[in-house]
Design a protein around this motif. Structure first.
Motif, mmCIF file in Angstrom:
data_model
loop_
_atom_site.group_PDB
_atom_site.id
_atom_site.type_symbol
_atom_site.label_atom_id
_atom_site.label_comp_id
_atom_site.label_asym_id
_atom_site.label_seq_id
_atom_site.Cartn_x
_atom_site.Cartn_y
_atom_site.Cartn_z
ATOM 1 N N SER A 177 -3.715 3.573 2.756
ATOM 2 C CA SER A 177 -3.308 3.476 1.370
ATOM 3 C C SER A 177 -3.376 4.860 0.741
ATOM 4 O O SER A 177 -4.408 5.523 0.806
ATOM 5 C CB SER A 177 -4.247 2.502 0.655
ATOM 6 O OG SER A 177 -3.946 2.427 -0.701
ATOM 7 N N SER A 188 0.856 -1.179 0.000
ATOM 8 C CA SER A 188 0.000 0.000 0.000
ATOM 9 C C SER A 188 0.890 1.225 0.000
ATOM 10 O O SER A 188 1.921 1.264 0.645
ATOM 11 C CB SER A 188 -0.939 -0.002 1.199
ATOM 12 O OG SER A 188 -0.286 0.475 2.337
ATOM 13 N N GLN A 223 -6.808 -1.699 1.311
ATOM 14 C CA GLN A 223 -7.776 -2.676 0.809
ATOM 15 C C GLN A 223 -7.682 -4.007 1.555
ATOM 16 O O GLN A 223 -8.681 -4.689 1.738
ATOM 17 C CB GLN A 223 -7.483 -2.899 -0.685
ATOM 18 C CG GLN A 223 -8.534 -3.696 -1.422
ATOM 19 C CD GLN A 223 -8.163 -3.901 -2.878
ATOM 20 O OE1 GLN A 223 -7.021 -3.712 -3.276
ATOM 21 N NE2 GLN A 223 -9.138 -4.287 -3.686
ATOM 22 N N ASP A 228 -5.379 0.217 -5.480
ATOM 23 C CA ASP A 228 -6.212 -0.985 -5.416
ATOM 24 C C ASP A 228 -6.377 -1.616 -6.794
ATOM 25 O O ASP A 228 -6.416 -2.840 -6.922
ATOM 26 C CB ASP A 228 -7.601 -0.646 -4.860
ATOM 27 C CG ASP A 228 -7.593 -0.372 -3.362
ATOM 28 O OD1 ASP A 228 -6.523 -0.483 -2.740
ATOM 29 O OD2 ASP A 228 -8.662 -0.051 -2.816
#
Lengths: 748, 748
Positions: free
Chosen positions: A692, A20, A685, A699
């Motif tokens: 993130s 991330s 996520q 994502d």
């Protein structure tokens, strides 16, 4: 509440298939103080600051904590929803707040079946159960012997009694499962997985286990994550004893899962529970007194490097047991049930003298899994005394420019239910009126260092506040570090190799009640605590969510003098005072530019080559971020010529600063992420505790190489890239002069 | 632009299986003037009003109209995007506006294949084509003989040459198709449908035809809808001649269909055209000189009552032709193509003196299907002169309190493209800053009566404005009706049987550029025109979108003296002046309460019994609407004690009035209706020109009796009912005192 250790997060980022972006941002951020050095939150009246700080009394905090923790006070039951609600209401009314209002919601909670509570065991081929896990934590101190203690469980687990071969899945991260599935070729169907707590949010562990087809999931606390060798365990120290068990929620949906997007008010429509996203498999937690029995009997290959915990055994993947237990299975017995209950938020208001319709919100949750002396009552005790200190100022004739809103949230432990329902109910008002939200969940985890996370436009505010608060660490004071800031910088620099580094300032995941304010309504948010030494390598403060989190434990091991609690109350009060009383809002848009820049660098490090290889012009994003910086500089330059005595002009100016965060919200939620709409920063996520950066874009690239539909997936990446650019341009435009309405021009 | 006649809409509502609630609201609304009688928009300086009105010059309007209509100026081509854009920019700069800005977008348009344009014909079994329709409209006056005239077509039609049996589908409403399908058992596969224009938006006709499986759709103008017996046709009157054809857009998506929710800026991501919601079947328009050839040869049963048009034939349903044509088929040849083109909005700004960040927007589109002397250049000419009149005031030292934004939209005829892309690009700024949007598309359709639609909170403003503008109808003035209001009330009362009735004030569908402002951002909006006599029973002004809509036609038949254009300019200017210059915004929340009440009554009339029969407590909605009225009264009562000289306090108050409309927007679009988020008023589900009150709820009950999944459908109705109640409560809360944040309590 849980804040993942930075150490662990960074470790994972190195191991992981996916990373991330928020993580990368951490490294090196804030080594350029020049961009920020001229930013000072105006301090309107230093004498007010001093009076406010001096009116806070640490003995009062201790008294509150004692009261708040005398009984277990889980959400949805009368100890919390009646006794503590009444206590807070009465205190705030006695303080003379302008208004005290309670907001009830009927929501879906979850409890174990008391008297027939959950356990796990080894079951032989003939059905005989052995090595049955403890159904209750051992009572070590008589104060823990309370009939209202709720036995260990994971909220919203499915009920069931699955049996199967055991598989060790390390932390149960998505990368752990990918490794086991693709490299070790484990078929998870009918397996009982066992994962250690730590690294990521437990609800994501359950989600991954369910996604991969497991029949059940056992969560346990490994001594590697909750103890330090040679330091002993509770009651001899604050480390986790073998009998301690971490309770906790598994639900990923924020708020009542039956009413996503809307409040659970009496006229609400409630989705059938079977149609919600709650876990479909049984999940239950155990202590390491039990875990060692199962782990030590496992067969299969030894685990890869980094997967072993602190038990004196060889950790093996499985599947199944070995030796005399080869024909035995792992069994779980989970009878956890969902139940609709009324929960309550209590809110206190101090009306702003000049701008009553601008809100500065202070939030802390009230409910605890058991006694909650750390989580959250250390925060609640601080909240109570901070409110009283404000009321002292009120009685002396002071009143803040903007409205103060003090929030005691219900049912946070069940996935932020109280704050989510309230934000859903009043989202329109908050969208137009909320200046900032400052969260304190656990106020004092330990006494090592002050820790703060949030949107970067508020980071300098927090540095300034920390510089104004006396250091509770007397040893540090004796070395000349007289403020909270000094030790923060010493023990937690952003970049230890940079002599001009600022303190570490983190980003927000979804670990506490700030989530919906930031992610759903775009209210700038802060979360803070007094933290333990992250260098210890533990995954949270050790007794987290166990029955041992008691008042005596706090006074013995955490903060005997309550001086750290006092410092937290002062920081919180002063941050709120500046946000509510400064003529110009202490929101620095330029720092958002820094954040965008750092996020960009991290993105490029991880994904740049791949993006360019798939036809994406990665310079375009950089160009747009640079334009944002131009707009941010432009608006702050105007401060020099703004007539601060003209409330009307200042309001228009402040409105633009407020609107910045809202400009990053999309009309639609992030793909697959209901209620999260922030395109610059979001919970990760695959780890709801983590953060993130550029979440829609990042994502969309998760594990993309393994996708057979390369064309379709990269089209989605391009779409996300375009949306991200649009939001940064939109935010830049929001900061520019309102007439004419203009956009920076970017050609493709 | 097209406004369906009230007569036709009411007729349909009686016939229809489904009824949109907006229709019911019309009947009887505003027969309670007592609730509104004390509402007066403050008029800060009457002398400004007089100066502004007097500075408007009707000869200038005529001059502008002459220039604007000298060439066809379809969207995406240089006559409009270069010549007229430059003309407007230069004029506004010469007027001395503070800023003139053009906003370009690259969008998907659609054109016929010039030189090989569309036709329909009868094709015999041997392939011989006969009765071929005219590919161009007959040139009646030499001014129509211009090489830039675009041949008749429907924008975004699919290309194709289908052949099949012809079926007459009346207006092509959803009810017409349901009747043909369920009662007449017509199988639409491989059929070529022919529908008459009128009653609903042509794009919905195409959608229905596609849904029912037709191979193609022919649209024609029936004399019943565009002529009046005995009145002659153009060039002898303003009625439609046999050779006139109505062009028009079919696209239901607002804006560029490739970039729903986002602007078509260079960094946009564009969906493949094949994945958009554009029509999948060929559709093309014809005149009645051709339609009669096909309709007169049809077989099958005669049409039911109400389906016959004005041609001297027996209208039959088909399928197919009869007699000597029994083995012939209907054929269509459509070569319309989509094309990406740059379009431009031109905006002029007059910066507000006190609140520059509060916008009052005036919008009109610039593009026309051909010469557009009525649609839209009659509005553009008025816009140009209104802007000049404001600039005269500026030069005299006046400056409005709030910012004025004048908008010349591109590509409106293609489904509101210019305004949609701009609102998408600046939605965040508009959300926080836009006070109101006032649209004028066609300014003068005819000289019969002033007509106005919009959100009801602005209705009293418009009544007051109309009372201040001299009546252009000299015959009416001689009878003592000296203002626009007087004739409005006489000729278009809300309730002709109520002596205390107010004038008719309609609701908004999606016929022009107000749509995205209201539906997507919650900006209060108004749309107005000088209208023809709806008692004539025609579906639009007759020459609508034909080549005959020329400057000479306007000066001959519509407004020879330009006095009605003058009145429109005055109304528009004065409405904008009050919105921009009144200290307290002339937004009356109480009238929204009246609207909710009326919508409720209509809902109950149509669906009340059915809802109660399915377990819905319909009193709950009434209770909530009553609570809204309490909140609306509360906030307006505060005006009495508000210090109007305190800009700061007034701004806070006005902010609440502004936020009302936003409180009705949902986080999510209405089900199946991308970009529409308003839960109180929306374009009708089956007629984009029409309006639907309580659209989420009403849509959920459409044709519900025919659904085999009664349980699932009624659950969705209950969900929608709950969301509607939530938004009304949320709006009420928005109007209440900001401290404490409160909600009316409603028990279930």
């Amino acid at each position: 509440n849980a804040m993942p250790s930075r150490f662990v997060v960074v470790l994972v980022s190195v191991l992981a298939v996916s990373v991330s972006i928020g993580i990368g941002v951490i490294i090196g951020y804030f080594s350029h103080p020049s961009a920020n050095s001229n930013v000072q939150a105006p301090i309107e009246d230093e004498s007010i600051q001093q009076k406010l700080m001096n009116s806070i009394n640490k003995e009062n905090i201790q008294t509150h904590l004692k009261f708040l923790t005398k009984k277990p006070h889980i959400a949805g039951r009368s100890n919390d929803e009646v006794e503590l609600v009444t206590y807070i209401e009465n205190e705030w009314k006695a303080n003379g707040l302008d208004n005290v209002v309670s907001y009830p919601y009927n929501v879906l909670l979850s409890y174990p079946k008391q008297g027939d509570s959950n356990y796990v065991a080894i079951v032989a081929a003939d059905g005989t159960e052995s090595d049955i896990s403890q159904r209750k934590e051992l009572v070590i101190d008589p104060e823990q012997n309370d009939p209202d203690v709720v036995d260990p469980f994971n909220a919203y687990s499915a009920a069931g009694e699955p049996e199967g071969d055991i598989v060790y899945v390390n932390y149960g991260t998505i990368d752990d499962f990918i490794y086991l599935n693709r490299t070790m070729l484990i078929d998870f169907h009918n397996k009982i997985c066992i994962a250690r707590y730590g690294s990521i949010f437990r609800g994501d562990k359950a989600k991954h286990a369910e996604q991969y087809g497991c029949a059940g999931l056992i969560l346990y606390s490994d001594p590697a994550n909750y103890c330090v060798p040679g330091e002993g365990v509770y009651p001899d120290s604050w480390y986790l004893p073998p009998t301690g068990v971490q309770r906790g929620n598994l639900k990923l949906a924020r708020g009542d899962p039956r009413t996503i997007d809307y409040p659970s008010i009496p006229t609400a429509w409630f989705k059938n529970v079977s149609e919600t996203s709650l876990p479909k498999i049984p999940v239950t937690p155990i202590g390491y007194i039990d875990a060692v029995k199962y782990l030590s009997k496992m067969g299969g290959p030894a685990v890869p490097a980094g997967w072993s915990g602190g038990l004196n055994i060889t950790y093996r993947i499985g599947p199944g047991f070995s030796g005399t237990y080869a024909s035995s299975k792992m069994k779980m017995s989970v009878k956890t049930e969902n139940e609709e209950k009324e929960i309550k938020n209590v809110m206190g208001f101090i009306r702003g003298s000049v701008e009553p319709d601008r809100y500065v919100l202070f939030g802390n949750h009230r409910d605890a899994w058991v006694f909650g002396a750390t989580d959250p009552s250390s925060g609640t005790a601080v909240l109570m005394e901070m409110v009283r200190s404000y009321s002292v100022m009120l009685k002396q004739g002071w009143r803040p420019r903007r409205t103060l809103v003090f929030c005691s949230w219900g049912a946070e432990e069940y996935g932020l239910i109280g704050s989510t329902e309230w934000v859903e109910e009043f989202q329109k008002q908050l969208l137009f009126r909320a200046v900032a939200y400052i969260n304190v969940d656990v106020s004092v985890k330990s006494s090592y260092v002050f820790s703060c996370r949030g949107v970067y436009s508020l980071s300098n505010l927090m540095f300034d506040v920390a510089k104004s608060v006396p250091n509770p660490d007397t040893a540090e004071v004796s070395k000349g570090r007289t403020t909270v800031y000094d030790t923060w910088l010493l023990r937690s620099p952003f970049n230890s190799s940079d002599p001009s580094s600022l303190p570490f300032f983190g980003t927000l995941g979804s670990g506490s009640d700030y989530t919906m304010f930031l992610q759903s309504v775009g209210v700038p948010a802060i979360d803070m605590t007094y933290d333990y030494d992250r260098g210890l390598g533990i995954s949270s403060y050790p007794l987290y969510h166990s029955v041992y989190e008691t008042f005596d434990m706090v006074t013995t091991y955490v903060d005997p003098e309550f001086t750290y609690h006092l410092a937290m109350a002062r920081i919180w009060a002063e941050a709120g005072r500046r946000l509510s009383d400064s003529v110009i809002l202490p929101i620095d848009c330029r720092l958002y530019g820094v954040y965008l820049d750092r996020s960009y660098d991290s993105l490029m490090t991880i994904y740049g080559k791949s993006m360019r290889g798939n036809g994406i012009d990665t310079d375009k994003l950089k160009e747009v971020i640079d334009l944002f910086a131009v707009a941010a500089n432009e608006i702050h330059d105007k401060e020099n010529t703004l007539d601060l005595s003209n409330d009307f002009l200042v309001r228009g100016y402040n409105d633009q600063l407020m609107q910045l965060e809202r400009a990053f919200l999309d009309q639609n939620p992030l793909p697959g992420r209901p209620v999260y709409r922030h395109y610059i920063t979001a919970p990760s996520q695959h780890n709801n505790y983590g953060n993130s950066g550029f979440p829609g874009l990042v994502d969309s690239m998760f594990d993309i190489d393994a996708d057979p539909d390369q064309v379709g997936r990269w089209e989605e990446v391009k779409r996300q890239y375009s949306i991200l650019i649009f939001h940064i341009l939109s935010a830049a435009s929001t900061l520019r002069t309102p007439v004419p309405i203009t956009q920076f021009s970017v050609h493709n």
